[in-house]
Every structure is written in C-alpha cells, then in structure tokens.
Scaffold this motif. Structure first.
Motif, PDB file in Angstrom:
ATOM      1  N   LEU A  73      49.271  39.947  42.722  1.00 24.13           N
ATOM      2  CA  LEU A  73      47.981  40.445  42.251  1.00 24.13           C
ATOM      3  C   LEU A  73      47.197  41.196  43.321  1.00 24.13           C
ATOM      4  N   PHE A  74      47.379  40.824  44.593  1.00 28.13           N
ATOM      5  CA  PHE A  74      46.519  41.382  45.638  1.00 28.13           C
ATOM      6  C   PHE A  74      47.274  42.173  46.707  1.00 28.13           C
ATOM      7  N   SER A  75      48.607  42.152  46.675  1.00 30.31           N
ATOM      8  CA  SER A  75      49.359  42.879  47.692  1.00 30.31           C
ATOM      9  C   SER A  75      49.225  44.390  47.493  1.00 30.31           C
ATOM     10  N   ARG A  76      49.142  45.130  48.602  1.00 29.33           N
ATOM     11  CA  ARG A  76      49.076  46.583  48.550  1.00 29.33           C
ATOM     12  C   ARG A  76      50.449  47.217  48.332  1.00 29.33           C
ATOM     13  N   ASP A  77      51.486  46.388  48.314  1.00 29.72           N
ATOM     14  CA  ASP A  77      52.832  46.912  48.087  1.00 29.72           C
ATOM     15  C   ASP A  77      53.067  47.300  46.635  1.00 29.72           C
ATOM     16  N   TYR A  78      52.169  46.863  45.764  1.00 36.42           N
ATOM     17  CA  TYR A  78      52.329  47.140  44.334  1.00 36.42           C
ATOM     18  C   TYR A  78      51.117  47.930  43.847  1.00 36.42           C
ATOM     19  N   ALA A  79      51.408  49.061  43.206  1.00 33.43           N
ATOM     20  CA  ALA A  79      50.316  49.934  42.767  1.00 33.43           C
ATOM     21  C   ALA A  79      49.665  49.446  41.481  1.00 33.43           C
ATOM     22  N   PHE A  80      50.412  48.676  40.683  1.00 26.79           N
ATOM     23  CA  PHE A  80      49.870  48.294  39.374  1.00 26.79           C
ATOM     24  C   PHE A  80      48.647  47.396  39.496  1.00 26.79           C
ATOM     25  N   ASN A  81      48.599  46.559  40.558  1.00 26.83           N
ATOM     26  CA  ASN A  81      47.493  45.619  40.642  1.00 26.83           C
ATOM     27  C   ASN A  81      46.175  46.293  41.011  1.00 26.83           C
ATOM     28  N   GLY A  82      46.246  47.548  41.447  1.00 27.51           N
ATOM     29  CA  GLY A  82      45.015  48.257  41.759  1.00 27.51           C
ATOM     30  C   GLY A  82      44.216  48.625  40.519  1.00 27.51           C
ATOM     31  N   HIS A  83      44.880  48.593  39.371  1.00 31.73           N
ATOM     32  CA  HIS A  83      44.191  48.928  38.124  1.00 31.73           C
ATOM     33  C   HIS A  83      43.686  47.683  37.388  1.00 31.73           C
ATOM     34  N   ILE A  84      43.896  46.520  37.954  1.00 36.12           N
ATOM     35  CA  ILE A  84      43.459  45.284  37.304  1.00 36.12           C
ATOM     36  C   ILE A  84      42.084  44.894  37.848  1.00 36.12           C
ATOM     37  N   PRO A  85      41.092  44.697  36.987  1.00 31.55           N
ATOM     38  CA  PRO A  85      39.759  44.289  37.464  1.00 31.55           C
ATOM     39  C   PRO A  85      39.815  42.941  38.176  1.00 31.55           C
ATOM     40  N   LEU A  86      38.872  42.720  39.081  1.00 29.69           N
ATOM     41  CA  LEU A  86      38.850  41.492  39.857  1.00 29.69           C
ATOM     42  C   LEU A  86      38.712  40.263  38.969  1.00 29.69           C
ATOM     43  N   ILE A  87      37.869  40.353  37.936  1.00 29.21           N
ATOM     44  CA  ILE A  87      37.666  39.215  37.049  1.00 29.21           C
ATOM     45  C   ILE A  87      38.962  38.854  36.318  1.00 29.21           C
ATOM     46  N   ALA A  88      39.758  39.892  35.992  1.00 27.25           N
ATOM     47  CA  ALA A  88      41.041  39.641  35.341  1.00 27.25           C
ATOM     48  C   ALA A  88      42.021  38.993  36.315  1.00 27.25           C
ATOM     49  N   LYS A  89      41.967  39.411  37.572  1.00 31.11           N
ATOM     50  CA  LYS A  89      42.837  38.805  38.582  1.00 31.11           C
ATOM     51  C   LYS A  89      42.510  37.326  38.760  1.00 31.11           C
ATOM     52  N   ILE A  90      41.229  37.006  38.775  1.00 34.95           N
ATOM     53  CA  ILE A  90      40.822  35.603  38.912  1.00 34.95           C
ATOM     54  C   ILE A  90      41.301  34.793  37.716  1.00 34.95           C
ATOM     55  N   ALA A  91      41.182  35.374  36.520  1.00 29.44           N
ATOM     56  CA  ALA A  91      41.652  34.687  35.317  1.00 29.44           C
ATOM     57  C   ALA A  91      43.160  34.469  35.369  1.00 29.44           C
ATOM     58  N   LEU A  92      43.890  35.458  35.839  1.00 32.41           N
ATOM     59  CA  LEU A  92      45.344  35.319  35.954  1.00 32.41           C
ATOM     60  C   LEU A  92      45.719  34.274  36.991  1.00 32.41           C
ATOM     61  N   LEU A  93      44.951  34.169  38.058  1.00 36.13           N
ATOM     62  CA  LEU A  93      45.217  33.133  39.067  1.00 36.13           C
ATOM     63  C   LEU A  93      45.005  31.740  38.483  1.00 36.13           C
ATOM     64  N   ILE A  94      43.989  31.591  37.660  1.00 29.74           N
ATOM     65  CA  ILE A  94      43.756  30.295  37.011  1.00 29.74           C
ATOM     66  C   ILE A  94      44.934  29.948  36.098  1.00 29.74           C
ATOM     67  N   VAL A  95      45.396  30.945  35.343  1.00 30.67           N
ATOM     68  CA  VAL A  95      46.554  30.723  34.472  1.00 30.67           C
ATOM     69  C   VAL A  95      47.786  30.396  35.297  1.00 30.67           C
ATOM     70  N   TRP A  96      47.901  30.991  36.470  1.00 33.92           N
ATOM     71  CA  TRP A  96      49.067  30.771  37.336  1.00 33.92           C
ATOM     72  C   TRP A  96      49.071  29.364  37.928  1.00 33.92           C
ATOM     73  N   TYR A  97      47.898  28.893  38.361  1.00 31.29           N
ATOM     74  CA  TYR A  97      47.824  27.612  39.066  1.00 31.29           C
ATOM     75  C   TYR A  97      47.602  26.408  38.156  1.00 31.29           C
ATOM     76  N   ALA A  98      47.141  26.629  36.933  1.00 29.90           N
ATOM     77  CA  ALA A  98      46.901  25.492  36.030  1.00 29.90           C
ATOM     78  C   ALA A  98      48.173  24.687  35.761  1.00 29.90           C
ATOM     79  N   PRO A  99      49.310  25.309  35.428  1.00 26.82           N
ATOM     80  CA  PRO A  99      50.533  24.512  35.244  1.00 26.82           C
ATOM     81  C   PRO A  99      50.981  23.820  36.521  1.00 26.82           C
ATOM     82  N   ALA A 100      50.742  24.466  37.666  1.00 30.82           N
ATOM     83  CA  ALA A 100      51.110  23.850  38.945  1.00 30.82           C
ATOM     84  C   ALA A 100      50.302  22.578  39.191  1.00 30.82           C
TER      85      ALA A 100
END
Length: 210
Positions: free
Chosen positions: A85-112
């Motif tokens: 989500l935050f690496s500069r090696d991937y261009a796609f994540n630059g188009h994702i809003p910060l609030i969406a990234k935070i939501a995706l992180l919650i989805v990522w860590y909730a099962p963990a």
C-alpha cells in the motif's frame, strides 16, 4: 437448513468459554492419569517437574526457534500489506486515497488479530501437544481454525498472527502446556491424599472391630 443451523451452533459452541473450560478440565484429568500426574509435554518432556538446567536449555531453544519464525517469516507476512500500500515500488498505490489505505490495513490486520488471539488462548490452555485431545471432546476452534486456513490464502497476515502467538506464548512464566501439567500434578496429589485418608479410616475401623 438444519445442517446450516447445526454448523453455526457448533461454531458458536467452540468459541464459548464453557467449552474451553470443559476441554481444559478433560486434559488435566488425562494428564493426572499419566506417569503419576507428571506427563511429558512435548520437547520439554518431564523436565518441567524440577525446572533444572535441562528444562531451561530446552525452553530457551524452543523460544529462540519461535522467535526466529516470528521475526522473519511472521513479520514478512504481517508487513506485506503495508508494503504493497505504501511502497514507492508500485505505482498503483499512488492512486489510492489515504483513508482507503487505512481501511485496507484494518481489513488486512483484523484476521491476523483473530488468528493471534485464537492461537494464543489455545496454547495457554492446552499447550503445543493437542494430540491428547483427540480422544476427548470435539476440538475447540476446529471449524474456526479451518475458516482461518481458508482466509490465509488472501490474508497471509493470518500466518504472521499465528507465528507471533506461538512466540509470545513461550514468554509466559509457564511454558505452553506446563500450566495444565502442574494442575494435573496437584490433582493427582489431592487424589492420593484422599485415598490415603480413606485407607487410614478403614484400618482404624478394622482395629476397633477387633
């Protein structure tokens, strides 16, 4: 329809505290019937009884092994989501809003987090050796565990949560499985004292009868 409701009932029962306590009690009783209340608990064997040099050598070796697994493999899985989500090696994540990234992180860590809590509680109650539970009540977390395994394909963070739980559980004052073994040791001692008291009472009655 009945099969679905039965499946849901079993799932809820496996997550209930009552079911955990029943299985813990069954495990302690099975331990009490093994080697005079001093069972072997995995790689530690029976060294937990005296907690001598052999016990600490084995325990530190196991703790270090789980530390390596958690530090390298576990951290790699857990950090995969933030990296994508935050690496500069991937261009796609630059188009994702910060609030969406935070939501995706919650989805990522909730099962963990769920996997961590389930594994940690399981290790605290039963230890690493769950083979003794095969002849007892239905395994706690059986259905939930298989749901997590299915989710581990899109959510590799689950594997990281499991490895982290295995490591942190070894840092407790009592190694996983040791608490149940010590409870069995006390139970066996209490049973022996009760039997001895009954024998003394019987012998006194026979002497009085003479």
């Amino acid at each position: 329809m009945s099969s679905n409701s039965e499946w849901l009932a079993n799932l809820l029962r496996e997550w209930s505290r009552r079911d955990h306590l029943q299985r813990r009690e069954w495990l302690v009783q099975s331990y009490a019937a093994t080697n005079h209340g001093e069972p072997e608990i995995g790689y530690l064997g029976r060294t937990w009884v005296t907690r001598g040099a052999s016990y600490w050598t084995r325990r530190l070796a196991l703790t270090f092994a789980y530390f390596l697994l958690a530090a390298f493999i576990g951290s790699m899985f857990l950090s995969l989501g933030p990296y994508l989500l935050f690496s500069r090696d991937y261009a796609f994540n630059g188009h994702i809003p910060l609030i969406a990234k935070i939501a995706l992180l919650i989805v990522w860590y909730a099962p963990a987090a769920a996997a961590y809590l389930m594994m940690y509680r399981s290790l605290v109650l039963y230890g690493f050796r769950r083979d003794r539970l095969l002849d007892g009540p239905a395994p706690t977390g059986f259905l939930a565990g298989r749901l997590l395994i299915l989710l581990a394909v899109p959510f590799l963070s689950i594997a990281g949560g499991l490895l982290l739980a295995m490591f942190t559980a070894t840092l407790r004052a009592q190694f996983p499985g040791e608490g149940a073994a010590r409870a069995a040791q006390r139970l066996y001692a209490d049973e022996q004292r009760s039997r001895a008291a009954v024998r003394r009472g019987s012998s006194k009655q026979r002497k009085r009868g003479r």
